[in-house]
Write a protein that holds these residues in place. Structure first.
Motif, PDB file in Angstrom:
ATOM      1  N   VAL A  35      13.989   1.713 -10.049  1.00  0.00           N
ATOM      2  CA  VAL A  35      14.764   1.133  -8.949  1.00  0.00           C
ATOM      3  C   VAL A  35      14.196  -0.230  -8.563  1.00  0.00           C
ATOM      4  O   VAL A  35      14.943  -1.182  -8.324  1.00  0.00           O
ATOM      5  N   ALA A  36      12.877  -0.346  -8.515  1.00  0.00           N
ATOM      6  CA  ALA A  36      12.231  -1.612  -8.176  1.00  0.00           C
ATOM      7  C   ALA A  36      12.500  -2.654  -9.260  1.00  0.00           C
ATOM      8  O   ALA A  36      12.806  -3.818  -8.951  1.00  0.00           O
ATOM      9  N   GLN A  37      12.412  -2.278 -10.510  1.00  0.00           N
ATOM     10  CA  GLN A  37      12.685  -3.207 -11.607  1.00  0.00           C
ATOM     11  C   GLN A  37      14.119  -3.726 -11.544  1.00  0.00           C
ATOM     12  O   GLN A  37      14.375  -4.920 -11.744  1.00  0.00           O
ATOM     13  N   GLN A  38      15.062  -2.838 -11.245  1.00  0.00           N
ATOM     14  CA  GLN A  38      16.465  -3.240 -11.136  1.00  0.00           C
ATOM     15  C   GLN A  38      16.674  -4.212  -9.977  1.00  0.00           C
ATOM     16  O   GLN A  38      17.415  -5.186 -10.092  1.00  0.00           O
ATOM     17  N   PHE A  39      16.011  -3.953  -8.845  1.00  0.00           N
ATOM     18  CA  PHE A  39      16.121  -4.826  -7.679  1.00  0.00           C
ATOM     19  C   PHE A  39      15.611  -6.224  -8.014  1.00  0.00           C
ATOM     20  O   PHE A  39      16.267  -7.221  -7.712  1.00  0.00           O
ATOM     21  N   LEU A  40      14.453  -6.300  -8.648  1.00  0.00           N
ATOM     22  CA  LEU A  40      13.882  -7.598  -9.008  1.00  0.00           C
ATOM     23  C   LEU A  40      14.774  -8.346  -9.985  1.00  0.00           C
ATOM     24  O   LEU A  40      14.997  -9.547  -9.843  1.00  0.00           O
ATOM     25  N   ALA A  41      15.311  -7.636 -10.974  1.00  0.00           N
ATOM     26  CA  ALA A  41      16.185  -8.270 -11.960  1.00  0.00           C
ATOM     27  C   ALA A  41      17.468  -8.789 -11.318  1.00  0.00           C
ATOM     28  O   ALA A  41      17.980  -9.849 -11.694  1.00  0.00           O
ATOM     29  N   LYS A  45      15.831 -12.994 -10.645  1.00  0.00           N
ATOM     30  CA  LYS A  45      15.804 -13.165 -12.100  1.00  0.00           C
ATOM     31  C   LYS A  45      15.199 -14.501 -12.541  1.00  0.00           C
ATOM     32  O   LYS A  45      14.467 -14.566 -13.517  1.00  0.00           O
ATOM     33  N   GLY A  46      15.442 -15.563 -11.831  1.00  0.00           N
ATOM     34  CA  GLY A  46      14.984 -16.878 -12.252  1.00  0.00           C
ATOM     35  C   GLY A  46      13.544 -17.211 -11.884  1.00  0.00           C
ATOM     36  O   GLY A  46      13.048 -18.275 -12.235  1.00  0.00           O
ATOM     37  N   LEU A  47      12.856 -16.321 -11.201  1.00  0.00           N
ATOM     38  CA  LEU A  47      11.488 -16.594 -10.766  1.00  0.00           C
ATOM     39  C   LEU A  47      10.463 -16.015 -11.744  1.00  0.00           C
ATOM     40  O   LEU A  47      10.753 -15.070 -12.468  1.00  0.00           O
ATOM     41  N   THR A  48       9.258 -16.574 -11.713  1.00  0.00           N
ATOM     42  CA  THR A  48       8.172 -16.114 -12.574  1.00  0.00           C
ATOM     43  C   THR A  48       7.204 -15.269 -11.757  1.00  0.00           C
ATOM     44  O   THR A  48       6.716 -15.706 -10.715  1.00  0.00           O
ATOM     45  N   VAL A  49       6.902 -14.080 -12.255  1.00  0.00           N
ATOM     46  CA  VAL A  49       5.975 -13.180 -11.569  1.00  0.00           C
ATOM     47  C   VAL A  49       4.556 -13.706 -11.729  1.00  0.00           C
ATOM     48  O   VAL A  49       4.117 -14.004 -12.833  1.00  0.00           O
ATOM     49  N   ASP A  69       6.193 -18.855  -6.709  1.00  0.00           N
ATOM     50  CA  ASP A  69       6.606 -19.672  -5.560  1.00  0.00           C
ATOM     51  C   ASP A  69       6.216 -19.011  -4.232  1.00  0.00           C
ATOM     52  O   ASP A  69       6.665 -19.412  -3.180  1.00  0.00           O
ATOM     53  N   ARG A  70       5.387 -17.969  -4.304  1.00  0.00           N
ATOM     54  CA  ARG A  70       4.849 -17.214  -3.168  1.00  0.00           C
ATOM     55  C   ARG A  70       5.877 -16.287  -2.516  1.00  0.00           C
ATOM     56  O   ARG A  70       5.685 -15.845  -1.386  1.00  0.00           O
ATOM     57  N   THR A  71       6.932 -15.964  -3.222  1.00  0.00           N
ATOM     58  CA  THR A  71       7.844 -14.924  -2.767  1.00  0.00           C
ATOM     59  C   THR A  71       7.135 -13.591  -2.944  1.00  0.00           C
ATOM     60  O   THR A  71       6.525 -13.351  -3.980  1.00  0.00           O
ATOM     61  N   GLU A  72       7.226 -12.728  -1.927  1.00  0.00           N
ATOM     62  CA  GLU A  72       6.604 -11.408  -2.002  1.00  0.00           C
ATOM     63  C   GLU A  72       7.649 -10.334  -1.754  1.00  0.00           C
ATOM     64  O   GLU A  72       8.435 -10.433  -0.810  1.00  0.00           O
ATOM     65  N   VAL A  73       7.629  -9.300  -2.584  1.00  0.00           N
ATOM     66  CA  VAL A  73       8.537  -8.168  -2.426  1.00  0.00           C
ATOM     67  C   VAL A  73       7.688  -6.904  -2.413  1.00  0.00           C
ATOM     68  O   VAL A  73       6.893  -6.678  -3.324  1.00  0.00           O
ATOM     69  N   ASP A  74       7.859  -6.098  -1.365  1.00  0.00           N
ATOM     70  CA  ASP A  74       7.130  -4.835  -1.237  1.00  0.00           C
ATOM     71  C   ASP A  74       8.077  -3.672  -1.474  1.00  0.00           C
ATOM     72  O   ASP A  74       9.243  -3.722  -1.056  1.00  0.00           O
ATOM     73  N   PHE A  75       7.546  -2.632  -2.122  1.00  0.00           N
ATOM     74  CA  PHE A  75       8.330  -1.449  -2.448  1.00  0.00           C
ATOM     75  C   PHE A  75       7.623  -0.193  -1.964  1.00  0.00           C
ATOM     76  O   PHE A  75       6.396  -0.110  -1.999  1.00  0.00           O
ATOM     77  N   ARG A  76       8.418   0.774  -1.539  1.00  0.00           N
ATOM     78  CA  ARG A  76       7.884   2.093  -1.184  1.00  0.00           C
ATOM     79  C   ARG A  76       7.631   2.878  -2.468  1.00  0.00           C
ATOM     80  O   ARG A  76       7.976   2.442  -3.568  1.00  0.00           O
ATOM     81  N   SER A  77       7.079   4.053  -2.326  1.00  0.00           N
ATOM     82  CA  SER A  77       6.732   4.859  -3.500  1.00  0.00           C
ATOM     83  C   SER A  77       7.957   5.279  -4.311  1.00  0.00           C
ATOM     84  O   SER A  77       7.851   5.504  -5.510  1.00  0.00           O
ATOM     85  N   ASP A  78       9.124   5.357  -3.678  1.00  0.00           N
ATOM     86  CA  ASP A  78      10.332   5.735  -4.414  1.00  0.00           C
ATOM     87  C   ASP A  78      10.981   4.555  -5.135  1.00  0.00           C
ATOM     88  O   ASP A  78      12.009   4.699  -5.791  1.00  0.00           O
TER      89      ASP A  78
END
Length: 147
Positions: A35-41, A45-49, A69-78
């Motif tokens: 689910v997290a991978q799908q959200f990021l994609a 999509k155009g950003l570099t991790v 670019d200092r974007t941060e995304v946090d995910f829960r365990s699910d």
């Protein structure tokens, strides 16, 4: 009886100390929950991790992905996202519920954009580019401001 009590206290202290430390560890993006991978994609999509970390909890793990670019995304365990923060740009509109977008657009916040959004079971919170924080309930009614 004292021996049992002392043993129980020591056991509890050992377990608590095991989970008390900073145990974040690097993780590859392809090891995140699907689910997290799908959200990021879908939204970044155009950003570099730059890096991703896993933070093991007593039950499950939480994840944080940081882009160059200092974007941060946090995910829960699910694997569901819990917050998105952009340092220099707006959070993608596709992440922000329409009710919140509409409120910001129709309010007295000209030329402001949402740079951070957080959600939990009961509330949503946004931070505008001017630093103003607005909190919403589950029905997207404004319940608080903080500057």
């Amino acid at each position: 009886m004292k021996k049992i009590l002392v043993a129980a206290v020591l056991l509890f202290a050992g377990i608590a100390s095991t989970f008390a430390g900073d145990r974040e560890r690097p993780i590859a993006v392809d090891k995140l929950p699907a689910v997290a991978q799908q959200f990021l994609a879908a939204h970044f999509k155009g950003l570099t991790v730059a890096f991703a970390v896993e933070d093991p909890k007593f039950i499950g793990s939480e994840y944080e992905v940081t882009y160059t670019d200092r974007t941060e995304v946090d995910f829960r365990s699910d694997g569901e996202w819990s917050s998105v923060e952009r340092k220099y740009e707006a959070v993608p509109a596709s992440v922000v519920p329409a009710q919140i977008q509409e409120y910001v657009a129709k309010s007295n916040f000209p030329n402001q954009y949402i740079r951070k959004i957080e959600r939990n079971k009961y509330t949503w919170e946004i931070e505008l580019s001017n630093g103003l924080e607005i909190k919403f309930d589950r029905q997207f009614n404004v319940i608080g401001f903080d500057d």
